[in-house]
Design an enzyme around this catalytic site. Sequence first.
Site, PDB file in Angstrom:
ATOM      1  N   ASP A  14      38.342  34.201  47.215  1.00 40.10           N
ATOM      2  CA  ASP A  14      39.223  33.410  48.077  1.00 40.10           C
ATOM      3  C   ASP A  14      38.461  32.578  49.103  1.00 40.10           C
ATOM      4  O   ASP A  14      38.950  32.334  50.212  1.00 40.10           O
ATOM      5  CB  ASP A  14      40.248  34.326  48.785  1.00 40.10           C
ATOM      6  CG  ASP A  14      41.069  35.117  47.807  1.00 40.10           C
ATOM      7  OD1 ASP A  14      41.380  34.573  46.727  1.00 40.10           O
ATOM      8  OD2 ASP A  14      41.406  36.285  48.098  1.00 40.10           O
ATOM      9  N   LYS A  17      37.365  28.092  46.527  1.00 36.50           N
ATOM     10  CA  LYS A  17      36.713  27.478  45.367  1.00 36.50           C
ATOM     11  C   LYS A  17      37.604  26.424  44.705  1.00 36.50           C
ATOM     12  O   LYS A  17      37.148  25.340  44.362  1.00 36.50           O
ATOM     13  CB  LYS A  17      36.390  28.567  44.314  1.00 36.50           C
ATOM     14  CG  LYS A  17      35.442  29.634  44.817  1.00 36.50           C
ATOM     15  CD  LYS A  17      35.263  30.750  43.807  1.00 36.50           C
ATOM     16  CE  LYS A  17      36.483  31.627  43.584  1.00 36.50           C
ATOM     17  NZ  LYS A  17      36.887  32.460  44.738  1.00 36.50           N
ATOM     18  N   GLY A  18      38.902  26.788  44.531  1.00 37.15           N
ATOM     19  CA  GLY A  18      39.824  25.898  43.816  1.00 37.15           C
ATOM     20  C   GLY A  18      39.903  24.525  44.452  1.00 37.15           C
ATOM     21  O   GLY A  18      39.848  23.500  43.771  1.00 37.15           O
ATOM     22  N   GLY A  41      43.342  33.371  41.987  1.00 37.62           N
ATOM     23  CA  GLY A  41      44.395  32.531  42.564  1.00 37.62           C
ATOM     24  C   GLY A  41      43.697  31.399  43.290  1.00 37.62           C
ATOM     25  O   GLY A  41      43.085  31.618  44.321  1.00 37.62           O
ATOM     26  N   HIS A  42      43.729  30.212  42.708  1.00 37.83           N
ATOM     27  CA  HIS A  42      43.014  29.068  43.269  1.00 37.83           C
ATOM     28  C   HIS A  42      44.021  28.040  43.759  1.00 37.83           C
ATOM     29  O   HIS A  42      44.838  27.545  42.979  1.00 37.83           O
ATOM     30  CB  HIS A  42      42.071  28.468  42.216  1.00 37.83           C
ATOM     31  CG  HIS A  42      40.974  29.416  41.801  1.00 37.83           C
ATOM     32  ND1 HIS A  42      40.052  29.127  40.847  1.00 37.83           N
ATOM     33  CD2 HIS A  42      40.660  30.656  42.264  1.00 37.83           C
ATOM     34  CE1 HIS A  42      39.204  30.152  40.728  1.00 37.83           C
ATOM     35  NE2 HIS A  42      39.576  31.091  41.565  1.00 37.83           N
ATOM     36  N   GLN A 225      36.856  34.819  41.473  1.00 40.21           N
ATOM     37  CA  GLN A 225      36.438  35.946  42.312  1.00 40.21           C
ATOM     38  C   GLN A 225      35.198  35.543  43.133  1.00 40.21           C
ATOM     39  O   GLN A 225      34.868  34.375  43.190  1.00 40.21           O
ATOM     40  CB  GLN A 225      36.148  37.204  41.483  1.00 40.21           C
ATOM     41  CG  GLN A 225      37.364  37.861  40.858  1.00 40.21           C
ATOM     42  CD  GLN A 225      37.858  37.167  39.604  1.00 40.21           C
ATOM     43  OE1 GLN A 225      37.118  36.949  38.671  1.00 40.21           O
ATOM     44  NE2 GLN A 225      39.123  36.814  39.573  1.00 40.21           N
TER      45      GLN A 225
HETATM   46  P1  GDP Z   1      39.872  30.514  45.939  1.00 44.26           P
HETATM   47  O1  GDP Z   1      40.391  31.726  45.275  1.00 44.26           O
HETATM   48  O2  GDP Z   1      38.411  30.628  46.272  1.00 44.26           O
HETATM   49  O3  GDP Z   1      40.168  29.233  45.212  1.00 44.26           O
HETATM   50  O4  GDP Z   1      40.624  30.407  47.344  1.00 44.26           O
HETATM   51  P2  GDP Z   1      42.216  30.615  47.569  1.00 44.26           P
HETATM   52  O5  GDP Z   1      42.911  29.380  47.118  1.00 44.26           O
HETATM   53  O6  GDP Z   1      42.662  31.908  47.042  1.00 44.26           O
HETATM   54  O7  GDP Z   1      42.257  30.767  49.153  1.00 44.26           O
HETATM   55  C1  GDP Z   1      41.836  29.771  50.002  1.00 44.26           C
HETATM   56  C2  GDP Z   1      43.014  29.389  50.907  1.00 44.26           C
HETATM   57  O8  GDP Z   1      42.541  28.619  52.006  1.00 44.26           O
HETATM   58  C3  GDP Z   1      44.033  28.504  50.216  1.00 44.26           C
HETATM   59  O9  GDP Z   1      45.285  28.764  50.770  1.00 44.26           O
HETATM   60  C4  GDP Z   1      43.572  27.094  50.561  1.00 44.26           C
HETATM   61  O10 GDP Z   1      44.632  26.150  50.566  1.00 44.26           O
HETATM   62  C5  GDP Z   1      43.062  27.306  51.959  1.00 44.26           C
HETATM   63  N1  GDP Z   1      41.929  26.455  52.350  1.00 44.26           N
HETATM   64  C6  GDP Z   1      40.884  26.025  51.597  1.00 44.26           C
HETATM   65  N2  GDP Z   1      40.007  25.351  52.365  1.00 44.26           N
HETATM   66  C7  GDP Z   1      40.498  25.367  53.621  1.00 44.26           C
HETATM   67  C8  GDP Z   1      40.030  24.867  54.872  1.00 44.26           C
HETATM   68  O11 GDP Z   1      38.954  24.284  54.987  1.00 44.26           O
HETATM   69  N3  GDP Z   1      40.814  25.102  55.968  1.00 44.26           N
HETATM   70  C9  GDP Z   1      41.993  25.758  55.892  1.00 44.26           C
HETATM   71  N4  GDP Z   1      42.680  25.930  57.017  1.00 44.26           N
HETATM   72  N5  GDP Z   1      42.474  26.236  54.734  1.00 44.26           N
HETATM   73  C10 GDP Z   1      41.727  26.051  53.617  1.00 44.26           C
HETATM   74  P1  IMO Z   2      39.814  34.426  43.386  1.00 40.23           P
HETATM   75  O1  IMO Z   2      39.313  33.716  42.137  1.00 40.23           O
HETATM   76  C1  IMO Z   2      39.974  38.036  45.783  1.00 40.23           C
HETATM   77  C2  IMO Z   2      39.814  41.860  43.646  1.00 40.23           C
HETATM   78  C3  IMO Z   2      41.045  42.742  43.683  1.00 40.23           C
HETATM   79  C4  IMO Z   2      40.400  44.110  43.628  1.00 40.23           C
HETATM   80  C5  IMO Z   2      39.217  43.899  42.687  1.00 40.23           C
HETATM   81  C6  IMO Z   2      39.465  44.326  41.250  1.00 40.23           C
HETATM   82  O2  IMO Z   2      41.145  33.950  43.824  1.00 40.23           O
HETATM   83  O3  IMO Z   2      38.759  34.417  44.427  1.00 40.23           O
HETATM   84  P2  IMO Z   2      40.886  43.249  39.276  1.00 40.23           P
HETATM   85  O4  IMO Z   2      42.342  42.956  39.164  1.00 40.23           O
HETATM   86  O5  IMO Z   2      40.014  42.031  39.124  1.00 40.23           O
HETATM   87  O6  IMO Z   2      40.431  44.376  38.393  1.00 40.23           O
HETATM   88  O7  IMO Z   2      40.698  43.789  40.789  1.00 40.23           O
HETATM   89  O8  IMO Z   2      38.936  42.502  42.733  1.00 40.23           O
HETATM   90  N1  IMO Z   2      40.039  40.475  43.164  1.00 40.23           N
HETATM   91  C7  IMO Z   2      40.047  39.395  43.956  1.00 40.23           C
HETATM   92  N2  IMO Z   2      39.944  39.295  45.295  1.00 40.23           N
HETATM   93  N3  IMO Z   2      40.082  36.925  45.034  1.00 40.23           N
HETATM   94  C8  IMO Z   2      40.138  37.012  43.687  1.00 40.23           C
HETATM   95  O9  IMO Z   2      40.067  35.949  42.871  1.00 40.23           O
HETATM   96  C9  IMO Z   2      40.176  38.292  43.096  1.00 40.23           C
HETATM   97  N4  IMO Z   2      40.275  38.746  41.826  1.00 40.23           N
HETATM   98  C10 IMO Z   2      40.169  40.082  41.877  1.00 40.23           C
HETATM   99  O10 IMO Z   2      41.787  42.544  44.849  1.00 40.23           O
HETATM  100  O11 IMO Z   2      39.890  44.446  44.891  1.00 40.23           O
HETATM  101 MG    MG Z   3      41.940  33.095  45.463  1.00 43.31          MG
END
Ligand code: GDP
Ligand code: IMO
Ligand code: MG
Length: 430
Positions: A14, A17-18, A41-42, A225
């Site tokens: 999280d 990356k997305g 979840g991106h 991840q």
């Molecule tokens: P990923 O799994 O690495 O793609 O990241 P996620 O999408 O799960 O979580 C990142 C969250 O932060 C999302 O809700 C994005 O919309 C948000 N986000 C990404 N970059 C920024 C930033 O620079 N500032 C803020 N405030 N939110 C951001």
């Molecule tokens: P993105 O791509 C954050 C975590 C789960 C759990 C562990 C194992 O959005 O960064 P699993 O279901 O993969 O066997 O769970 O990994 N986990 C993540 N945490 N972002 C993710 O993906 C994750 N995908 C799995 O919460 O701790």
């Molecule tokens: Mg994510």
Amino acid sequence: MAKSVAILGTQWGDEGKGKIVDLLSERVDAVVRFQGGHNAGHTLVIEGEKTVLHLIPSGILQPNVECMIGNGVVLSLSALKTEIDGLQERGVDAVERLKISAACPIIMTYHELIDHVREKARGSRAIGTTGRGIGPAYEDKVSRRGIRFADLLHPQRLESKLDEILDYHNFVLEKYYQVEPLNPSMVLDDALQLGACFSHMLADISGRLHQLRDAGKNILFEGAQGSWLDIDHGTYPFVTSSNTTIGGVCTGAGVGIDAVDYVLGITKAYTTRVGSGPFPTELFDQDGERMAQRGAEVGATTGRDRRCGWLDAVATARMIKVNGVSGLCVTKLDVLDGFAELKICTAYKLNGQLINQVPVDAESWGQLEPVYEVLPGWSEDTRGITDLQQLPDNAQSYLQAISMLCGAPIHMVSTGPERSENIVLQFPFD
Ligand code: GDP
Ligand code: IMO
Ligand code: MG
């Protein structure tokens, strides 16, 4: 010159990356997922409209980009269907441009069930998985009894494989976990039906990537991840079941190490983690709550609250080395606006000893006490800033400290969730 770039999270996922994959997809011909599954979840935000992708590469919102799912991804076809339908409803074509490796292991209904019953049985020792069947699907792959995407197009072959697999899994489900066994013919029918829906997407991803590379095209490898969730290098056993670090690109897409010209490490300006497991810089105070609230730190896949804490430079520095990171993109800097002071972990104490490396033994992680460098915060609003010089001096100093303590240059900074909210110091493709 054509370039291939790998985008990897350097923390526990999280990192944002997305958003960055979407932004850089403008400059590429193909985006490839190479590990993980719909546990990811991106989130992409474009002119206020939010899209959350789990399985489909984050290049899908840029027109003309080929999107690929490599052999290293465990594939849930029902999750894929839901995601494609959601995009199609909004007028985004996710059918013509998506290709899937014939070798992808399929996440079957029994994998999800096993994930749930196993987590339940673990009680307080649960990993806190996303419940998507990821671990059980990878187990079947490694034990050489998995169903691959190509199997779904051969009913007889599938039926005989399923008979054998379900014989085993149903025994475990019934006798060990004491839940209802699955009906083999229902599992077979579901799998055949879904397989038929997506048969036109079946492809030789490795071969296609070699073609694109030879033709001088730019390629983006999209990590899911974070590095500390890597099955080998992460905080085992509190990890996911794939290689989230750089090696996963080669094995999960079928390319050589020479196919990656640049590695972009995505690092959140602080740290978050979802699920169980050690997290030395975790906060349980108002600072942590402020990060969670300002950063909207709720899991994009499961809706669980993300645990929050300060940036851990020791852990991040290790993953910069493990991945051979060329440059960093520091994300969510704006979330730290208004903190009086900021902390970065620069060492740990373990059993009274000061250490400046991560422990070799994963069990010791839980006993680490962070040692911090304290930096002054800033009160100005940095949201949406696109020029480094416009950042408050203390924000610039904070970035410099991250670069120095983590040991990598910062090439990008993200200052908001929108596609346009970035400071670009050096584009990976330049
Ligand atoms: P990923 O799994 O690495 O793609 O990241 P996620 O999408 O799960 O979580 C990142 C969250 O932060 C999302 O809700 C994005 O919309 C948000 N986000 C990404 N970059 C920024 C930033 O620079 N500032 C803020 N405030 N939110 C951001
Ligand atoms: P993105 O791509 C954050 C975590 C789960 C759990 C562990 C194992 O959005 O960064 P699993 O279901 O993969 O066997 O769970 O990994 N986990 C993540 N945490 N972002 C993710 O993906 C994750 N995908 C799995 O919460 O701790
Ligand atoms: Mg994510």
